[in-house]
Structure formats: structure tokens, C-alpha cells
Design a protein around this motif. Structure first.
Motif, short mmCIF file in Angstrom:
data_model
loop_
_atom_site.label_atom_id
_atom_site.label_comp_id
_atom_site.label_asym_id
_atom_site.label_seq_id
_atom_site.Cartn_x
_atom_site.Cartn_y
_atom_site.Cartn_z
N LEU A 214 0.83 -1.21 0.00
CA LEU A 214 0.00 0.00 0.00
C LEU A 214 0.86 1.25 0.00
O LEU A 214 0.52 2.26 -0.62
CB LEU A 214 -0.96 -0.01 1.19
CG LEU A 214 -2.06 -1.06 1.11
CD1 LEU A 214 -2.84 -1.14 2.42
CD2 LEU A 214 -3.03 -0.77 -0.04
N ARG A 215 2.00 1.19 0.67
CA ARG A 215 2.89 2.37 0.70
C ARG A 215 3.46 2.65 -0.68
O ARG A 215 3.62 3.77 -1.10
CB ARG A 215 4.03 2.17 1.73
CG ARG A 215 3.66 2.73 3.09
CD ARG A 215 4.87 2.83 4.00
NE ARG A 215 5.26 1.53 4.51
CZ ARG A 215 4.74 0.97 5.59
NH1 ARG A 215 3.82 1.60 6.30
NH2 ARG A 215 5.14 -0.21 5.99
N ARG A 216 3.73 1.56 -1.42
CA ARG A 216 4.32 1.70 -2.76
C ARG A 216 3.28 2.10 -3.82
O ARG A 216 3.61 2.62 -4.87
CB ARG A 216 4.95 0.37 -3.15
CG ARG A 216 6.31 0.53 -3.77
CD ARG A 216 6.98 -0.76 -4.17
NE ARG A 216 6.09 -1.81 -4.60
CZ ARG A 216 6.10 -3.05 -4.09
NH1 ARG A 216 6.93 -3.35 -3.13
NH2 ARG A 216 5.27 -3.96 -4.55
N ALA A 217 2.00 1.79 -3.53
CA ALA A 217 0.96 1.95 -4.56
C ALA A 217 0.68 3.42 -4.89
O ALA A 217 0.73 4.29 -4.03
CB ALA A 217 -0.32 1.30 -4.08
N LYS A 218 0.40 3.65 -6.17
CA LYS A 218 -0.06 4.99 -6.60
C LYS A 218 -1.58 4.99 -6.72
O LYS A 218 -2.24 5.97 -6.46
CB LYS A 218 0.54 5.31 -7.98
CG LYS A 218 1.72 6.25 -7.92
CD LYS A 218 1.95 6.91 -9.26
CE LYS A 218 2.59 8.26 -9.18
NZ LYS A 218 3.32 8.57 -7.99
N VAL A 219 -2.12 3.84 -7.18
CA VAL A 219 -3.56 3.74 -7.36
C VAL A 219 -4.07 2.50 -6.62
O VAL A 219 -3.55 1.40 -6.81
CB VAL A 219 -3.92 3.64 -8.87
CG1 VAL A 219 -5.43 3.50 -9.05
CG2 VAL A 219 -3.40 4.86 -9.62
N ILE A 220 -5.06 2.71 -5.78
CA ILE A 220 -5.66 1.60 -5.02
C ILE A 220 -7.09 1.44 -5.54
O ILE A 220 -7.89 2.38 -5.50
CB ILE A 220 -5.64 1.92 -3.51
CG1 ILE A 220 -4.19 2.12 -3.06
CG2 ILE A 220 -6.32 0.82 -2.70
CD1 ILE A 220 -4.02 3.09 -1.94
#
Ligand code: 13P
Ligand code: SF4
Length: 363
Positions: A214-220
Motif C-alpha cells: 500500500l505504501r508503494r501503490a499509486k492507485v488503489i
């Protein structure tokens, strides 16, 4: 979303031949004149669609509603979330009506405000930086209100990439709901790497992701989907390419990512209509969207070969609930000065939802 119950309109309407119902609708339209605006989504059946004063995709219809200042009654031939948006975008003394209250959208029901708020809190506990929420217009007014209050925006299938770009310029991450596929297809089109797009599975802790993911994600992406567009498969694209050399495949962005990638192009319902209508005579099209729109295009353009991408009938059964009998029933009441099936979004919800809708309309 809990829909109010639709009353039984009885055989006085339901047992009448379509031809007679249509003649009576035409009469009521004349009688109600400029007080009435009928809006029709492209997935409506022809018997209803023919009475629309304005037709369009979700974005175009929202704009029509917002600009219809002079109309007292707006009868929305579409689904519940569209009528809610129209109510939010119109003045308090304008009345928005949905002819059959059972016309909901299964995708919109896949993300409740409670579920999204729960996920939002979990996400805040692990994510660094600002998260911007973006909701597809196929969502309840309650969810739009949440998004408006949290600095986010609504999007539709025709502006999702633009809204995503807007959101990523304002925050480190976007939380996109309820449609996984529109979100994934838009993120891909913007060149966001696959490992920066994660899926939030409702009901699972951290949506089934690690804190690091989640920390690495740009789009969830929320794991909602359209039951109609999920029926199109990549193998259907391969089938048409083998069967009809020269075919152009066009699909709606609610289709799975592998279908959109295999297609030649994708677009909202309005985008699909533009592409097909602008193509030269003799063009061959395989279209991945709802069957009423595909059949209408087939009849409108006999000089082109137009097919559904799927061998099966992909019908939106909730859009199909709006039938001439129900349209006549609401118009008969209006002609007597009575309002049935009014869609009203409470003021305390409409305020935030309007902020989110207005942001979209200005992006
Ligand atoms: P658009 O008409 O905005 O492309 O949306 C399709 C749809 O599924 C509406 O519910
Ligand atoms: Fe909802 Fe899909 Fe029907 Fe559109 S086509 S109203 S997204 S179920």
C-alpha cells in the motif's frame, strides 16, 4: 443503497400493447410541453429511448440535467445513481423522477459508504502522503458526499483518465472506487506501472495487501465490477479477429483489462457511438457493451457490419426495467399535478456530493 419499493402499476398499464402505451406517452409529452425534460441513457430500450429529449452517456446526461434550469420535471430514463446526480445538480424546486424505482446499478451497490470509510481509516494508518478519493459516477450519493468532503472528485467513463491525472497532481495516491476495471484501464493508459496499482478486496484486512504494498501503490482500486461488461472475454476478441479480418473491436472501459488491451479502442457509450458513426461504409465492428446500444447502432448503420463482441446477449437488466408502461405511469401522474417516484437526495448528503460532481464538471 436501499431503494424505495416500486408500487405495482397494475394491468391498466402493464397489460396494454406497447403501441398504445407509446401513443399515450407522446400525447402526455405534448401536454406537459416545456415543463418536462426526458433524459435517456444509451442503454435504454428503443421504445423508451425514442421519447428522450436528450440522450447521452453519464457525463453528457449529468451536464444536460445541470443546464436544464427552465424544466420543472426531469424524468430520468436510466438508473438510480444517474437520477440522484441529476437531483444534486438541479435546483430544489426541480423534480427528478425515475420511472421504476427498481432500476439500480449492481456495481454501485458494491461499495457502501460504511465499507469505504472503514477502508479509508485503515489506509490512513499505513499510507504516507495524501490520498485523494475518486468515485466513479456509478455510486451512491452518500459515497459522492464522502469524496467531496475528502477533497476528491467524481469521474465517468469518458473522463476517468483526466480525473485520475488531476488527482495524482494533488496527492501521492488515489483511492478509486467502485469499478476496478475502469480504474485499472485508466491507470494503464496513463502509464502507471502495474506494481503501483493494487486491488483493495472488501472485507479483508488492509484490503488483502501488505502495508508495504500500500505504501508503494499509486492507485488503489476497489474490487467492484459491472456484471454486464464482465461477460466480454479476450477470447471473444480473438474469435472476431479470426472470423472477420479487418474487424475493429471497440469496448467500454468497464471491461476487464485483458479485453481492453486486446481491443483496438475503447470509450464511453458516447465515444463508441462517435467511433462507429464516423467510420466509413463497409466498416466491420465488434462492440463490447450493452446490447440495446449495439442493436440500435446496427439498425442506424445498415451500411456497416455491426456485431456484439459476445455471442451471448449482454443486457443490463436494471436499465431494462424502465419500460414504456412505467414512463407513461409517471407522466399520467404529472399531467394530473401528482408526483410519483421522485428521487431526492437529502440536503446534508447533497452538499458534499455536489462538490465532488462540480469538481468533475470543471476538471
Ligand atoms: P457511460 O454511458 O457513461 O459510458 O456509462 C455506462 C454505464 O454503465 C452506465 O451505467
Ligand atoms: Fe450498472 Fe453495468 Fe448496468 Fe451500467 S451497465 S447500470 S454499470 S450494471
Amino acid at each position: 443503497m436501499v431503494l424505495a419499493a416500486q408500487v405495482d402499476i397494475g394491468d391498466e398499464y402493464l397489460a396494454q400493447p406497447e403501441e398504445e402505451l407509446c401513443a399515450r406517452i407522446a400525447g402526455r409529452k405534448r401536454e406537459l410541453g416545456d415543463r418536462l425534460l426526458i433524459l435517456g441513457h444509451h442503454y435504454q430500450q428503443d421504445a423508451v429511448y425514442q421519447f428522450a429529449d436528450a440522450t447521452g452517456d453519464s457525463l453528457k446526461l449529468a451536464r444536460f440535467a445541470a443546464e436544464a434550469h427552465d424544466r420543472r420535471y426531469i424524468v430520468f430514463c436510466g438508473v438510480h445513481f444517474m437520477a440522484e446526480s441529476a437531483d444534486i445538480l438541479t435546483a430544489d424546486d426541480q423534480i427528478v423522477i425515475l420511472p421504476d424505482l427498481r432500476a439500480g446499478c449492481p456495481m454501485a451497490d458494491m461499495a457502501s459508504r460504511e465499507e469505504v470509510e472503514w477502508a479509508w481509516r485503515e489506509l490512513a494508518g499505513v499510507a504516507d502522503g495524501r490520498v485523494i478519493p475518486v468515485t466513479y459516477v456509478n455510486s451512491s450519493a452518500l459515497l459522492k458526499d464522502f469524496v467531496g468532503n475528502q477533497g476528491g472528485s467524481v469521474c465517468t467513463s469518458s473522463n476517468a483518465e483526466r480525473v485520475l491525472t488531476w488527482a495524482l497532481a494533488r496527492g501521492e495516491k488515489v483511492f478509486f472506487f467502485p469499478d476496478e476495471h475502469l480504474g485499472r484501464n485508466s491507470a494503464y493508459a496513463l502509464g502507471i506501472p502495474d506494481d503501483e496499482v493494487v486491488l483493495w478486496r472488501r472485507g479483508e484486512k488492509l484490503g488483502g495487501n501488505s502495508a508495504e504494498q500500500l505504501r508503494r501503490a499509486k492507485v488503489i482500486l476497489w474490487n467492484g465490477y459491472c456484471t454486464v461488461h464482465m461477460q466480454f472475454k479476450a477470447e471473444h476478441v480473438a474469435m472476431w479477429r479470426a472470423k472477420a479480418p479487418g474487424v475493429r473491436v471497440i469496448v467500454h472501459p468497464e471491461c476487464r483489462h485483458e479485453v481492453v488491451r486486446a481491443a483496438d479502442q475503447y470509450g464511453s457509450t458516447e465515444g463508441i457511438i462517435k467511433a462507429v458513426s464516423g467510420s466509413p461504409a463497409g466498416s466491420i465492428w465488434a462492440i463490447g457493451t450493452e446490447v440495446n446500444l449495439v442493436n440500435r447502432l446496427k439498425h442506424q448503420y445498415p451500411d456497416k457490419q455491426i456485431h456484439s463482441l459476445s455471442p451471448f446477449q449482454c443486457l443490463c437488466s436494471t436499465m431494462y426495467r424502465i419500460k414504456p408502461a412505467y414512463l407513461l405511469w409517471v407522466l399520467d401522474h404529472l399531467a394530473r399535478g401528482e408526483v410519483v417516484n421522485r428521487i431526492t437526495v437529502p440536503a446534508e448528503v447533497a452538499a458534499g456530493a455536489k462538490v465532488a460532481l462540480d469538481r468533475m464538471l470543471t476538471i
